[in-house]
Design an enzyme around this catalytic site. Structure first.
Site, mmCIF file in Angstrom:
data_model
loop_
_atom_site.group_PDB
_atom_site.id
_atom_site.type_symbol
_atom_site.label_atom_id
_atom_site.label_comp_id
_atom_site.label_asym_id
_atom_site.label_seq_id
_atom_site.Cartn_x
_atom_site.Cartn_y
_atom_site.Cartn_z
ATOM 1 N N SER A 1 0.857 -1.249 -0.133
ATOM 2 C CA SER A 1 0.008 -0.202 -0.015
ATOM 3 C C SER A 1 0.801 1.153 -0.215
ATOM 4 O O SER A 1 2.062 1.225 0.539
ATOM 5 C CB SER A 1 -0.858 0.031 1.181
ATOM 6 O OG SER A 1 -1.498 1.410 1.280
ATOM 7 N N TYR B 1 -1.619 -0.697 10.237
ATOM 8 C CA TYR B 1 -2.110 -1.084 8.899
ATOM 9 C C TYR B 1 -0.764 -0.738 8.042
ATOM 10 O O TYR B 1 -0.141 -1.489 7.188
ATOM 11 C CB TYR B 1 -3.265 -0.498 8.384
ATOM 12 C CG TYR B 1 -3.550 -0.917 6.924
ATOM 13 C CD1 TYR B 1 -3.762 -2.074 6.246
ATOM 14 C CD2 TYR B 1 -3.327 0.220 5.842
ATOM 15 C CE1 TYR B 1 -4.032 -2.492 4.839
ATOM 16 C CE2 TYR B 1 -3.357 -0.199 4.607
ATOM 17 C CZ TYR B 1 -3.670 -1.458 4.112
ATOM 18 O OH TYR B 1 -3.860 -1.405 2.772
#
Ligand code: NAD
Length: 252
Positions: A150, A163
């Site tokens: 990401s 995350y």
């Protein structure tokens, strides 16, 4: 398209988390590129079997990647069915939406849960698949791992600190393994920004941010991330790259 369909005939690609979103788009793309695809998800068995029945030679395997026994079984099942593995796409991942300044809410349990699925599961899948990937590799066509990380693993952004940290860890694993599995196995990552998938359906602020600020004025479609995966798989040379695919938001 970027891959030669005939060269890929008989080659096998496992895409984790491929009954929806980015993983589904990658499975469709790699099938178009000539691969025999193995579909996987945690829970959506009926959807996985229905999807597999629509793609020639595709099979679906269910496995919960938060359970190391099931992680190992996934690779064994692929090998017992197809006898080989050429491409592993570590796409399955989970998220937790927690404000970055709310440290207590990002509890140890949240950290462990995210690490288990986003970092340790890809690691074990790679470790279990290494020998099969080496066996099917040739100099003209080295085997290939694509990790879906990401932009949050590259920049101080993302749904939560845990995350973002798991995705940064996955990026670092990518470069370390590119060094250590070469030349038989190439290892790259794609670091998407916002992508229109079920995971981000309700992320109103993120959609507004990409529309207002990113040079491309929108989030990505899953097929656009799949196209990058296809390019990375088609290459016989690129390794150790983290491809940032955020529509240029990082430039602003
Ligand atoms: P999605 O929710 O559509 O798909 C996630 C997939 O992961 C599902 O198929 C699910 O079955 C699988 N999965 C989750 N937990 C699992 C577990 N314990 N065991 C097995 N499978 C499990 O999400 P998506 O948006 O397509 O995300 C795919 C990947 O892309 C994820 O790794 C995500 O972090 C990453 N990503 C997404 C975006 C985005 O904006 N959508 C942005 C950056 C990175």
């Amino acid at each position: 398209m970027s891959s030669d369909q005939n060269n890929n005939r008989g080659r096998v690609a496992l895409i984790t988390g491929s009954t929806s979103g980015i993983g589904k788009a990658i499975a469709l793309q790699l099938n178009k590129d000539g691969f025999t695809v193995v579909l996987h998800s945690r829970t959506s068995v009926a959807e996985g079997q229905r999807f597999a029945s629509q793609i020639p030679n595709a099979i679906y395997i269910q496995a919960d990647l938060s359970d190391q026994v099931q992680v190992k079984r996934l690779i064994l099942d692929v090998l017992s069915h197809h006898g080989r593995l050429d491409v592993l796409v570590n796409n399955a991942g989970i998220n937790a939406m927690i404000p970055h300044n709310d440290l207590k809410q990002a509890s140890a349990e949240v950290w462990r849960e995210l690490y288990e699925v986003n970092v340790i599961a890809p690691w074990t899948l790679i470790a279990e698949a290494e020998s099969a990937l080496r066996q099917s590799s040739t100099q003209a066509c080295p085997s290939c791992i694509v990790n879906i990380s990401s932009h949050a693993g590259v920049r101080p952004k993302g749904a939560s600190v845990p995350y973002a940290a798991t995705k940064a860890a996955l990026n670092h694993v990518t470069t370390l393994l590119a060094l250590n599995l070469s030349p038989d196995i190439r290892v790259n990552a794609i670091a998407p920004g916002l992508v229109d998938t079920p995971m981000t359906e309700k992320w109103v602020d993120a959609h507004r941010l990409w529309k207002d600020k990113s040079p491309m004025r929108r989030g990505a479609k899953p097929s656009e991330i799949a196209y990058i995966a296809s390019m990375l798989v088609a290459s016989s040379y690129i390794t150790g790259e983290i491809i940032l695919a955020d529509g240029g938001l990082n430039l602003t």
